[in-house]
Design an enzyme around this catalytic site. Sequence first.
Site: not given
Ligand code: DGL
Length: 270
Positions: A14-15, A46-47, A77-79, A156, A188-190
């Site tokens: 993931d990011s 990453y988003g 990571c969804n992105t 984060e 988004c996994t966050h």
């Molecule tokens: N956790 C990630 C996701 O699921 C990335 C979020 C990010 O880095 O913007 O999209």
Amino acid sequence: MNKNSNSRPIGIFDSGVGGLTVLNALKKQLPFENMIYVGDTARVPYGNKSEKLIQQYAREICDLLISLDCKMIVIACNTASSLALTYLRSSYALPIEGVIEPGVEEAIKHSRNKHIGVLGTHATIRSNVYESKLKKLNPDLMVTNQACPLFVPLAEEGWVDGEIPEKIAKYYLNPLVKNKVDTVILGCTHYPILKATITNILPKNVHLIDSAEVVAQKVKQILAQNKFATESKTEGHLECLVTDMPNQFSLVADRFVDFAIGEIKAIELH
Ligand code: DGL
């Protein structure tokens, strides 16, 4: 495949800390598997990045995980799943699983009024991957999409409750509440890290989909189908690698997983 190939690790990335929500579910369902987690903390988020850059970052991480002898890769990571899964699958021979499809299937199972909300990063929402996959399975669905970019830095930082996260969450969730969605995909996994705050704002009947558990079930199936689940009966080893600030990662990480993460090593990607 050689004799010991089943003890090779599963690579997860993931990011940043978001993918730990998936790692946590994987550790519960596959306690004996060895795992390597990569958090690209030097380049989070990453988003807000372009498709080209997200694919480049994802490729660099996959190259590393393959050089570390991983038997499969989970894009936690969804992105990166939205923008790089197809590209990565066409570039590598090992099984690669993302987080989008399991979440889509769960949401369809749960929605009664057929109105689903999707929360994600700018890149995930812009890709329209969720809406097109949902509508492919049921063209009559109504979908409300909402990008929530500020949730990532909050997660984060470990700043997940109180006045500021609540205000931000209210602002983002307002269109979903207005449109009376009954199911919300945490795309988004966050975002599961902010689950309590999100739940407090949504009406009681709204079901939240956190795809971590279903992703872990899918990984278990893939290992079984490919006959490379580990035969070991002792707890698997976890190696946690980040591209910057291991100490900050460690502070937040320990609050969001049910096991001891141990040492976190800093690495460089090329
Ligand atoms: N956790 C990630 C996701 O699921 C990335 C979020 C990010 O880095 O913007 O999209």
